[in-house]
Structure formats: C-alpha cells, structure tokens
Design an enzyme around this catalytic site. Structure first.
Site, PDB file in Angstrom:
ATOM      1  N   ASP A 215       0.830  -1.201   0.000  1.00  0.00           N
ATOM      2  CA  ASP A 215       0.000   0.000   0.000  1.00  0.00           C
ATOM      3  C   ASP A 215       0.864   1.251   0.000  1.00  0.00           C
ATOM      4  O   ASP A 215       1.483   1.584   1.010  1.00  0.00           O
ATOM      5  CB  ASP A 215      -0.908  -0.011   1.234  1.00  0.00           C
ATOM      6  CG  ASP A 215      -1.870   1.156   1.264  1.00  0.00           C
ATOM      7  OD1 ASP A 215      -2.110   1.755   0.196  1.00  0.00           O
ATOM      8  OD2 ASP A 215      -2.382   1.479   2.340  1.00  0.00           O
TER       9      ASP A 215
ATOM     10  N   ASP B  80      -1.709   5.508  -5.338  1.00  0.00           N
ATOM     11  CA  ASP B  80      -2.062   4.643  -4.208  1.00  0.00           C
ATOM     12  C   ASP B  80      -2.322   3.222  -4.696  1.00  0.00           C
ATOM     13  O   ASP B  80      -3.380   2.933  -5.257  1.00  0.00           O
ATOM     14  CB  ASP B  80      -3.298   5.202  -3.503  1.00  0.00           C
ATOM     15  CG  ASP B  80      -3.721   4.367  -2.304  1.00  0.00           C
ATOM     16  OD1 ASP B  80      -2.985   3.447  -1.936  1.00  0.00           O
ATOM     17  OD2 ASP B  80      -4.799   4.648  -1.742  1.00  0.00           O
TER      18      ASP B  80
END
Length: 494
Positions: free
Chosen positions: A54, A271
């Site tokens: 992430d 992201d």
C-alpha cells in the site's frame, strides 16, 4: 466428451498460470478488488501472513485477533521476540478504520532475498470497522508512504518499516511495482512483482525516462493535470492535437484550467492500495458520460447503474471492450512546463470481478462480471492500481520522484511524451500553492508556541518584578517566619 474438453481447458489454464507464476517470478497476488498482497514472516519463530502493498499509507499493520471471516492472524504469544508497548494507536482510511497497540518484532519478506530481516514497529490490530474485506486473503497492510501519514496515538507515532530498513542497511531504498493484472480473460486473480534496491546501485533508475515529482512527502502526491478520454471529439483538458506537436500553448483553448486546479484542490496521490481511479465528482461525470455514449455507439447495452452506481454487469462470455482509452496527463520532473501522458486501455478500468465457467448436467454455465474502475472521489484524485497495471512504476523516495515505463506484462498501457507548454504548469494549475508538509507544520507550531511562551514569561517577570525585589530586600529573620510549613502551622495551633 464435454467433460474431457472442460478438463483440457482447465489444464491449459493451470499450465498458463504456472508459466507466469514461476517463470515471471511474481511475488504479488490478489483476488478481484483486493489489491496486491505479499507474503511476510513476522517474529521468531516466523508466522506467515499476507499484507497488501500500500503506497497510500505508512504503517505495517497486522490483524492480531480472529475475525468472523478469517481465523488467520498474528498470535502474540507465539513470538519470543515480540515487544508490545501497550500504547494505543489508530488509523483511518478512505474506507474503514482500525485501532490497536504499538509493538515491534522482526520482519522478513521471503520473496525479497536481498532485503535483510529487521526489527520494526508494527501495529497490532485488535479492533476494526469495514477494514478487512469479507473473504480477503490478506491480514494487514504494508504501508510504503512517508512518516507524516503513519498511524498514531497519544504522544506516539508508529514507525515505518521502510525507515527501519534504511537505518539497518544505512542506504536510501527505492522500490518498483510491476502490476500485471489478470493473466487470462477467464480468471479474476491478478499478479505482480515488488522489487526493492538501494538508490546508489540501482541501474534500473536510469531506465525510467518519464518521471513526475513528488510534490509533498506524505502520501505520494503528484501533479495530475488532466483526466480525459482519447479519440473523442470532446476533451476536458489537453487536446489530442497537442500530440502531434510536442509543444503547445497552455491556454483556455487547449485546457480547462478550472478542471486542472480541481484535480489537485485537495490532493492527487498514487495509491496501490486503492482499486479504482478516483477523480473529482464533476470530472467523473464528464468522463463517464463520454464512456457511456461511446458504448451506446458501439451497440453495447450497459445500464446506468453500472456507470454511475458501481454495480456489476454480467455476460455469459468474456468481453472485448471497444471503448476509448483513458489519458492521464502528469507533470514532468524535467521542467515545470513539461508533462507526459499515461494511456490506460479499457481493459484496465472495465474490471473483471467474477470469471466462472462451470460444467453442469445441462451443459456449460458461464458468468463473467465486470465493474467500472472509475469512481467519483469528492475533491480528491487517486491513481489506484487500475492506473498502474500494464506499467512499471518506480518510487524513488529519497530523490522525490516517481518513474513510469511500459511493462512486459499486463494490459497494453502506454506512456507517451514528453510534451511542452509555453507557460508554467506549476503556476497555472496552482501546484505551488499547496499546504506545507505535516512535519514542517508541526515544527512551525512548536516554534510558535516557544515564542509565545518566551513572550508570556517576559511579561510575567515584568509584572512580578516589584514583588521579587521586595522578597530579596526583606531581613532574614522575617523571611524565616513566613517560610513555616503547613505542618508547623498546625502544630502551633495545637
């Protein structure tokens, strides 16, 4: 005969996947809509878990309790090297929250043999809300962003695994994500590869011609100049005519300045922990309206619930999408009047979520369901992994840039450019007017409080100066009389 054909087809799929999994040496895997997960060993003896990679968060956070949908989690009592501080920490994401405790233990990634085992902070999740997906094959997150957006508690911040690694090897580290998406139209599992290397010896860095600056080192914030469709007559931003020139005049005839500023009004981030490409509401409606019209022209019957409400659409066979590609124009590091374009094919954002081909007594039962990989994001722009599949993306944390290039696997995504304008994109899109970094803000607040304290102390000393002067000129015996303790006064009264 039907069963034999089905078994033969299944065998071919297995061989195909084995070829990619073992020949390509992938270490990232995930089911539809669940991003890309990596195997991690935690503690001594090591406990094997899966964490999402992430870039939209910073903390290594691990489930430390059994959930209704999964009994796989980190067992504190099974690690002899765990240190649990007992301090409460928490984190809030765009979807879901969790709370837990700050701890530390040894972390190792078996698919990254050049990366040593290091002791690192981690958050032990003891309570969560809409954070773990039902049936998810992962038990936590590996956050790879910067410290200012780490999980926090009262007077405590959870340290980053990447920061602990850099302290251990005494070198700045970069990492590359090669996300390939699904390898077959009849399979919803996606694959990728995470590679890490130190900045000093990374020959791979020179291969990335297209780079965008990280504007703020919190999340990976970049300058997104436009999101538009290719091969359409209507364009909300940089037009296709610019592609032929390499130089363009940056004015209202070629770009919608308001849209450019709207894309970055809150933040624009890269992201990998988010599935879709999110964009401000008005730009989302414009892009999706054009996509919907293109589908109607191609005689593709898709309901509005699919385009605007995130519902799935299903067919009895895999779909070939004859829709325009999505173009994302991004600021270049080379000059503030230069940009390049990510060309994202429809295969990326028409995302397969179910791929079933089952044989029943009545014959073959097939269902192939898709969801739109574009979302309305309110005021923020997020380039989720939908914008990264088919590309190799290098995050150079220390130098402060992200590199993009075309990949050898995945959808047929492209990077084109560079293209020049005659005026500063930083100025025209107001990319220079962003707020300072969180850590800079904290330091500024500390200095401000310090200055206020000094001024207040000076005023207090000035007001108390007469009293202080009288205290020092009093005779010694009188001073002793008024310095009696409370206990002495009680004794005298008795």
């Amino acid at each position: 005969m039907l069963k034999m054909r089905y078994l033969y087809g299944v065998l071919l799929q297995i061989l195909f996947l084995l070829h990619y999994v073992y020949c390509e040496d992938f270490n990232l895997f995930g089911e539809a809509g669940q991003a890309y997960a990596l195997v991690v060993y935690i503690g001594h003896p090591p406990q094997k878990l899966h964490v999402l990679v992430d870039t939209g968060s910073t903390t290594l956070a691990i489930a430390a309790y059994a959930r209704k949908d999964s009994n796989i989690y980190y067992h504190e009592g099974n690690s002899t090297t765990l240190y649990n501080s007992g301090k409460e920490v928490q984190a809030k994401y765009s979807q879901g929250t969790w709370s837990g405790q700050l701890a530390s233990d040894f972390i190792q990634f078996p698919s990254l043999p050049s990366i040593p085992e290091v002791r690192s902070d981690l958050a032990l999740i003891t309570k969560s809300y809409k954070f773990f997906m039902n049936g998810s094959g992962w038990q936590g997150l590996l956050g790879l962003a910067y410290l200012p957006v780490a999980a926090w508690g009262e007077n405590v911040v959870v340290g980053s695994w990447l920061d602990f690694l850099e302290k251990s090897v005494k070198k700045p580290m970069s990492f590359e994500l090669k996300l390939c998406g699904t390898q077959s139209p009849v399979n919803a599992t996606h694959y990728g590869k995470l590679t890490m290397f130190d900045d000093n010896n990374a020959t791979e860095i020179r291969d990335f011609v297209y780079r965008t600056p990280i504007l703020r080192k919190r999340w990976y914030e970049v300058g997104v100049l436009s999101i538009r469709l290719l091969n359409t007559t209507k364009s909300n931003n940089l037009t296709e005519s610019l592609k032929g020139n390499k130089t363009s005049d940056f004015n209202l005839n070629t770009i919608n300045i308001d849209n450019c500023r709207e894309l970055n009004i809150e933040k624009s981030i890269v992201d990998s922990g988010t599935t879709s490409i999110r964009m401000p509401d008005a730009i989302f409606r414009q892009v999706v309206n054009e996509l919907r019209n293109s589908a109607q022209v191609s005689n593709m019957l898709i309901l509005d619930e699919f385009w605007y409400h995130g519902e799935a659409a299903c067919w009895p066979e895999p779909q070939d999408w004859y829709l325009p590609s999505l173009a994302i124009d991004i600021l270049s590091t080379e000059a503030d009047n230069q940009y390049f374009t990510l060309e994202i094919p429809a295969q990326n954002f028409m995302r397969v979520i179910t791929a079933r081909n089952n044989t029943a007594a009545t014959g073959t039962v097939s269902e192939f369901c898709y969801k739109l990989g574009l979302e309305a994001g309110g005021k923020e722009t997020v380039l989720g992994y939908t914008a990264m599949e088919g590309l190799q993306v290098l995050f150079n944390r220390s130098a402060g840039w992200i590199g993009w290039k075309e990949s050898s696997c995945g959808p047929n995504a492209r990077v084109t450019g560079p293209f020049n304008t005659t005026k500063s994109l930083l100025y025209m899109c107001q990319l220079t007017e962003q707020l300072p970094d969180v850590n800079v803000s904290i330091k500024a607040a500390q200095w401000t409080l310090c200055a206020i304290s000094i001024v207040a102390a000076a005023v207090l000393i000035y007001l108390l100066a007469p009293c202080i002067k009288m205290f020092f000129i009093r005779p010694l015996p009188r001073s002793q009389q008024i310095s009696l303790s409370q206990a002495a006064l009680v004794e005298q009264e008795t």
